[in-house]
Write a protein that holds these residues in place. Structure first.
Motif, PDB file in Angstrom:
ATOM      1  N   MET A   1      81.981  72.760   1.639  1.00  0.00           N
ATOM      2  CA  MET A   1      81.487  73.579   2.613  1.00  0.00           C
ATOM      3  C   MET A   1      80.070  73.081   3.208  1.00  0.00           C
ATOM      4  N   TRP A   2      79.551  72.224   2.441  1.00  0.00           N
ATOM      5  CA  TRP A   2      78.231  71.392   3.081  1.00  0.00           C
ATOM      6  C   TRP A   2      78.892  70.652   4.318  1.00  0.00           C
ATOM      7  N   ALA A   3      79.951  69.921   4.260  1.00  0.00           N
ATOM      8  CA  ALA A   3      80.247  69.285   5.604  1.00  0.00           C
ATOM      9  C   ALA A   3      80.636  70.175   6.574  1.00  0.00           C
ATOM     10  N   TRP A   4      81.443  71.422   6.344  1.00  0.00           N
ATOM     11  CA  TRP A   4      81.962  72.541   7.074  1.00  0.00           C
ATOM     12  C   TRP A   4      80.528  73.031   7.872  1.00  0.00           C
ATOM     13  N   ASN A   5      79.616  73.373   7.083  1.00  0.00           N
ATOM     14  CA  ASN A   5      78.340  73.641   7.675  1.00  0.00           C
ATOM     15  C   ASN A   5      77.661  72.756   8.610  1.00  0.00           C
ATOM     16  N   LEU A   6      77.651  71.610   8.090  1.00  0.00           N
ATOM     17  CA  LEU A   6      76.944  70.627   8.996  1.00  0.00           C
ATOM     18  C   LEU A   6      77.750  70.486  10.440  1.00  0.00           C
ATOM     19  N   ALA A   7      79.301  70.797  10.327  1.00  0.00           N
ATOM     20  CA  ALA A   7      80.163  70.479  11.614  1.00  0.00           C
ATOM     21  C   ALA A   7      80.063  71.854  12.304  1.00  0.00           C
ATOM     22  N   PHE A   8      80.028  73.074  11.799  1.00  0.00           N
ATOM     23  CA  PHE A   8      80.366  74.298  12.423  1.00  0.00           C
ATOM     24  C   PHE A   8      79.208  75.283  12.376  1.00  0.00           C
TER      25      PHE A   8
END
Length: 701
Positions: free
Chosen positions: A430-437
């Motif tokens: 979710m860290w990567a998801w937050n970074l992207a979206f």
């Protein structure tokens, strides 16, 4: 307590040791009888070693040691989980010493002349009572005295039995025997259903989906069978331990299904007496600790800014916290509601003040980070928790929400584990998801707009998080920011397009939107499925001004949702005399018309109007097709407006015939002239049949 394996292992080793001791004694006893003191065994440097006997004092000492060891293992703990015939515990000695200390302490305080509240201020007495509580009470009531499942919370204000000093001492000393008979042999299953539904409705903050007639029938059964113990209004009787059924505290579970089980099977709630285990001084100290813990909790609640609590409660309902964090018929804020996703199923969490299972141990900053940043104590949250919208909540409102949450009653509901597929089950992703979206840009307002419009935008995009359902999502389940409010499929229903153009086409007014959000009904249609839950658990608690502000914002439009000045409202004509001679009308009259009226204008207390209905006139026909295939159960948003259930027509007509009928209805009653095709009906039918929601009477949820 050792496991069976380790207990057995310890016993085996102990027995082997004892056998070896017996062998040693036997060996040297025999050697003594065979010894020849005149016989020289060894010689070294002229010094001879004769075959002398083992000294009897040593041999007897060894024998006595063996006997003492064997007796010890029989009488006292030592072999695995064997407690010994004496049933002795190492804590007994310490408790005896502590008992003498507490006896002297209470005698010095003249405790007989003091109340438990006064004793609760004596830290030494409270600490001793705490140790007793951990030893004797925590297994049922929890280390924090908030209660385990089926055992009461001791630090809230809702007590089953008398909460006075004498009542507390009575409970500890003599125990309690709260027996409720089962009614399965007296009441029919339908009567159990009716009375359980009525009992659930006694809670002022719970909206029970039930028809008025069912609640009336349940009330009659309750008054005849249950009120003698629980009172006419269900407020309970602490003298006999009859539960208060009108508060928000449910020891044995407050869902309708759990209440039905209790009514059907009864209860046998026994608390053991401690008069044989604890001295009077210990019982007094235990009562002092419970009183201390209860006072501390109530003082903590009383210290909260009550204006903030009230505002936070309003905001919690505006944010629809109840709908997501309450399982079907479950206890408020206890979590457990499933959220199916393409990657598995998520379950909402317990957000009550329960220390172990809720957020009772959260600090304000931890609460803030979870709500607005999506970062909880256990890691990153999935975006099913709408922190992407809650990020817009102001600091002031976040503090008010936090203050209200601190005032809630703990709910002892265990959180369910998510069933997400790999790699979605790794929260670090979710860290990567937050970074992207996750766009953390601040909410901006068009200064040319009115204060009402600005308030509406704040509520719609923040607390209301309307875009979370009504905006399409990409393959990663992130909102498509350039398509706000353009609709999305959720739970096999279409959360419809609510853009400014679509609303103006349907002829929605600010008053219509406010009516719809306040009651679930308006001139443009009736809420159902997930939207009915939103009305039931959220928007009906909001002020008319705030609901109109939301309507103003939606109708006026905003960035990526501009109102086209050329948009014209639809003007459905209804059925003409010529229409009534067609095959399509005959199908309509024989099916839909029976409830909705041959003219499509609805029938009071039976079915809503279809003429001008927002679902019929919507640009996307998905919900019209889905309603026909699935059927609907009413949500009983208003007791005086109970529509009849709508049965499924899945097996009544084929895809082509159904497509023609729906096209005809949308044309005449919704002013929509684009045809619903056979393939559209077929695809929706296949999707719904795969999900198991077609045929018979179906709950819209």
């Amino acid at each position: 307590m050792l496991s069976t394996f380790w207990s057995s292992w310890v016993i085996v080793l102990t027995v082997i040791f004892l056998v070896l001791m017996v062998y040693v004694i036997w060996y040297y006893w025999r050697k003594n009888h065979e010894a020849d003191e005149d016989k020289e065994l060894h010689s070294f440097d002229g010094i001879g070693e004769n075959d002398a006997k083992l000294p009897l004092v040593l041999l007897y000492s060894y024998l006595i040691a063996f006997i003492a060891s064997a007796v010890f293992f029989v009488l006292y703990p030592g072999m695995g989980n064997w407690q010994g015939l004496m049933n002795w515990h190492s804590t007994d000695e310490l408790q005896q010493q502590d008992t003498k200390i507490i006896d002297k302490k209470l005698e010095a305080l003249n405790a007989d002349a003091m109340t438990l509240t006064q004793l609760a201020e004596e830290q030494e007495v409270v600490d001793y009572g705490n140790r007793l509580f951990i030893t004797h009470c925590a297994a049922c009531h929890g280390d924090d005295a908030q209660g385990q499942k089926h055992f009461p919370n001791l630090i809230d204000k809702e007590w089953i039995y008398d909460s006075s000093d004498s009542g507390i001492i009575q409970s500890i000393t003599h125990g309690r025997n709260g027996v409720m008979v089962g009614w399965k042999d007296v009441l029919t299953e339908q009567q159990v259903e009716d009375v359980s539904t009525y009992v659930a409705s006694l809670q002022s903050n719970r909206a029970v989906p039930a028809a008025k007639v069912q609640l009336e029938q349940g009330k009659q059964i309750f008054e005849y069978n249950c009120s003698v113990c629980h009172g006419d209004n269900g407020s309970g009787n602490p003298q006999i331990g009859a539960y208060n059924l009108s508060d928000s505290t449910w020891v044995h579970g407050g869902s309708i299904n759990e209440i039905k089980t209790t009514v059907r099977e009864g209860l046998d709630s026994v608390m053991p007496a401690f008069d044989k285990q604890l001295s009077n001084a210990q019982i007094t100290a235990l009562g002092a600790f419970i009183t201390h813990a209860r006072i501390a909790k109530q003082q903590s609640i009383a210290s909260l800014d009550q204006d903030l609590v009230k505002r936070g409660e309003y905001l919690a309902y505006a944010g629809d916290c109840v709908a997501c964090h309450t399982a079907e018929d479950g206890e408020l804020f206890g979590g457990g509601l499933p959220f199916p996703t393409p990657f598995g199923t998520l379950y909402s969490t317990n957000i009550s003040t329960h220390v172990e299972r809720g957020i009772g141990s959260y600090t304000y900053q931890e609460f803030h980070d979870a709500v607005r940043l999506g970062v909880a104590k256990h890691g990153n949250l999935y975006p099913a928790m709408p922190y992407t919208s809650y990020q817009y909540i102001t600091e002031e409102d976040t503090k008010a929400l936090w203050t209200y949450m601190q005032s809630l009653t703990p709910v002892n509901t265990m959180n369910q584990d998510n069933t997400m597929m790999f790699p979605s089950n790794i929260r670090l992703g979710m860290w990567a998801w937050n970074l992207a979206f996750f766009d953390e840009s601040a909410l901006t307002f068009d200064e040319k707009q009115s204060d009402r419009w600005k308030r509406g935008k704040y509520l719609t995009l923040g607390f209301g998080h309307c875009s979370e359902c009504h905006t399409p999502r990409n393959i990663a389940q992130a909102l498509e920011a350039d398509k706000p409010f353009q609709g999305n499929i959720i739970d096999h229903w279409n959360a419809p397009d609510i853009t400014a153009n679509e609303l103006h086409e349907h002829g929605w007014t600010m008053g219509d939107i406010a009516d719809f959000l306040q009651t679930g009904h308006s001139a443009k249609g009736t809420a159902f499925a997930g939207m009915a839950d939103v009305v039931k658990n959220s928007t009906r608690y909001m002020t008319r001004e705030d609901l109109e502000a939301i309507g103003d914002y939606l109708l006026t439009g905003d960035e990526n949702n501009r109102l086209d000045p050329n948009t014209k409202p639809l003007e459905p004509t209804g059925f003409t005399a010529a229409d009534m001679k067609t095959k399509e009308f005959q199908i309509f009259a024989d099916t839909c018309g029976a409830c909705h009226g041959a003219d499509g204008k609805g029938r009071k207390d039976i079915a809503p109007a279809l003429l001008g209905n927002g679902i019929i006139s919507h640009s996307e026909p998905y919900n019209t097709v889905a309603v026909v295939l699935r059927g609907l159960s009413p949500d009983y948003l208003e007791p005086n407006r109970d529509y009849m259930p709508m049965s499924s027509f899945n097996n009544i007509a084929g895809d082509g015939e159904m497509a023609d009928m729906i096209s005809f209805i949308r044309n005449k009653l919704g002013d929509r002239h684009d045809a619903v095709t056979r393939d559209m009906v077929k695809d929706i039918r296949i999707d719904l049949e795969k999900s198991g929601v077609t045929g018979g009477f179906h709950d819209a949820k």
